[in-house]
Design an enzyme around this catalytic site. Sequence first.
Site, short mmCIF file in Angstrom:
data_model
loop_
_atom_site.label_atom_id
_atom_site.label_comp_id
_atom_site.label_asym_id
_atom_site.label_seq_id
_atom_site.Cartn_x
_atom_site.Cartn_y
_atom_site.Cartn_z
N VAL A 198 -94.93 4.54 -13.72
CA VAL A 198 -94.76 4.30 -12.36
C VAL A 198 -93.87 3.13 -12.10
CG1 VAL A 198 -95.94 3.67 -10.10
CG2 VAL A 198 -97.15 5.14 -11.90
N ASP A 204 -93.77 -6.74 -18.04
CA ASP A 204 -94.73 -6.03 -18.94
C ASP A 204 -95.11 -6.68 -20.04
OD1 ASP A 204 -95.24 -2.66 -18.99
OD2 ASP A 204 -95.67 -3.89 -20.92
N ARG A 240 -92.04 -2.99 -25.57
CA ARG A 240 -91.60 -2.28 -24.31
C ARG A 240 -90.35 -2.82 -23.55
NH1 ARG A 240 -90.66 2.57 -21.55
NH2 ARG A 240 -91.22 2.52 -19.39
N THR A 251 -104.93 2.80 -14.06
CA THR A 251 -106.56 2.58 -13.57
C THR A 251 -107.18 3.72 -14.28
OG1 THR A 251 -105.86 3.65 -11.55
CG2 THR A 251 -106.15 1.44 -11.35
N THR A 275 -103.95 3.94 -8.48
CA THR A 275 -104.88 4.77 -7.71
C THR A 275 -106.22 4.29 -7.99
OG1 THR A 275 -103.72 6.53 -8.23
CG2 THR A 275 -105.90 7.22 -7.50
N CYS A 289 -103.75 11.04 -13.97
CA CYS A 289 -104.14 11.31 -12.46
C CYS A 289 -105.29 12.19 -12.16
CB CYS A 289 -102.90 11.57 -11.61
SG CYS A 289 -101.94 10.18 -11.32
N ARG A 319 -101.53 10.06 -22.42
CA ARG A 319 -102.85 9.48 -21.61
C ARG A 319 -103.83 10.62 -21.17
NH1 ARG A 319 -99.81 6.27 -16.95
NH2 ARG A 319 -98.42 8.13 -17.14
#
Length: 426
Positions: A17, A35, A40, A86, A121, A261, A332
Amino acid sequence: MFNISTVSIGIVGLGYVGLPLAVEFGKICPTFGLDINENRIRELLSGVDRTLEITSDELDEASMLHYTSCPDDLIHCNVYIVTVPTPVDDYKRPDFRPLINASTTVGRLLTVGDVVIYESTVYPGATEEICIPILMQQSKLRFNVDFFVGYSPERINPGDKEHRVTNICKITAGSTPEVAQYIDDLYRLIIIAGTHKTSSIRVAEAAKVIENIQRDVNIALINELALLFSKIGIDTQEVLLAASSKWNFLDFQPGLVGGHCIGVDPYYLTYKAQTIGYHPEMILAGRRINDGMGAYVALRVVKLMAQKGIQLVNAKILVMGLAFKENCPDLRNTRIIEIIREFHDYKVVKVDVYDPWVNCQEAIREYGIEPVQEPKLGDYDAIILAVAHRQFQELGASRIRQLGKRNAVLFDVKYILPASEVDGRL
């Protein structure tokens, strides 16, 4: 008070994102991407995005974007955008630790006039109940007097090269009418698809979480139909193709529901519902069905093996695909792991996993699974096509069957192959 011409943006979290957002803002204004993963940051500085969402050329185009793992480098920003994950815990309860940590970090940086925008979210009310008190405590500033907050939920679809951050309509909201308009104007600088400004942060939070719940419940319905049609002895895909000849039939496919999600967000709303004494029956029923599909696939394969006289003891099974969706390295919340764990419970089979998209070290770190680099020809008693990667589609049935023994079971979770070329599918 709010002046877009002097904006300096700090983005907290450079994952699927945060990075695309940082790149777009980094083309037009000073942007600092934070980050905590130093590897990364080093990869991005060298022009490499391991998520494969952004190319090296696109990284180069963001000439005003700076990468850092040090929060103090964002001290001069006046807009902070939080894009941390989240997740849920082992008991399917919201895990707010990333959001709490990010809010703590931003709160320590806040100065008078700053704006904090959340994209993660959550359930309706979480920004006000969890994040804002932390910002106030850490900054010692007054909410809606000294600093302001907004919400603009992410709509990133990993691996999708058609629907990207700039051409997906952006929901926006702010803690006052003035900051709401400022946030809406800010996103309009990069979102060519336009924005949809809501009346409150809670409305925006609710809109985001139900987007994924709607898909989850619809997929659960199709999964339940697949379970039923299997018992009746008819092909689910053929039924769906026939039904879709009607103009208003909704196009959903059965399958494993994972990712960051759809398989997670429903638990945020059900958690909130239960805290106020409401039991959300349909949402939780859909989750139960979808969470059980991995075990169902494994059972179907075992039955097909038995029908072919294949002994389960010392059998070798190949699972093709580990990412949560096709043409994407994202691991994920992948539900492929449920298939693998179900086979491991038998304790008599060996399971190999092959996925050319995923990072081997990440698979080991996240799930204790080391994918094979190249499956051996003629080595498997059963093959499960679990993810519709383009490499698997290009192989075709005959070449995939060469990986198995002469009588091997070939089970297609994703309808990659025609029904006539496989032994079973959802």
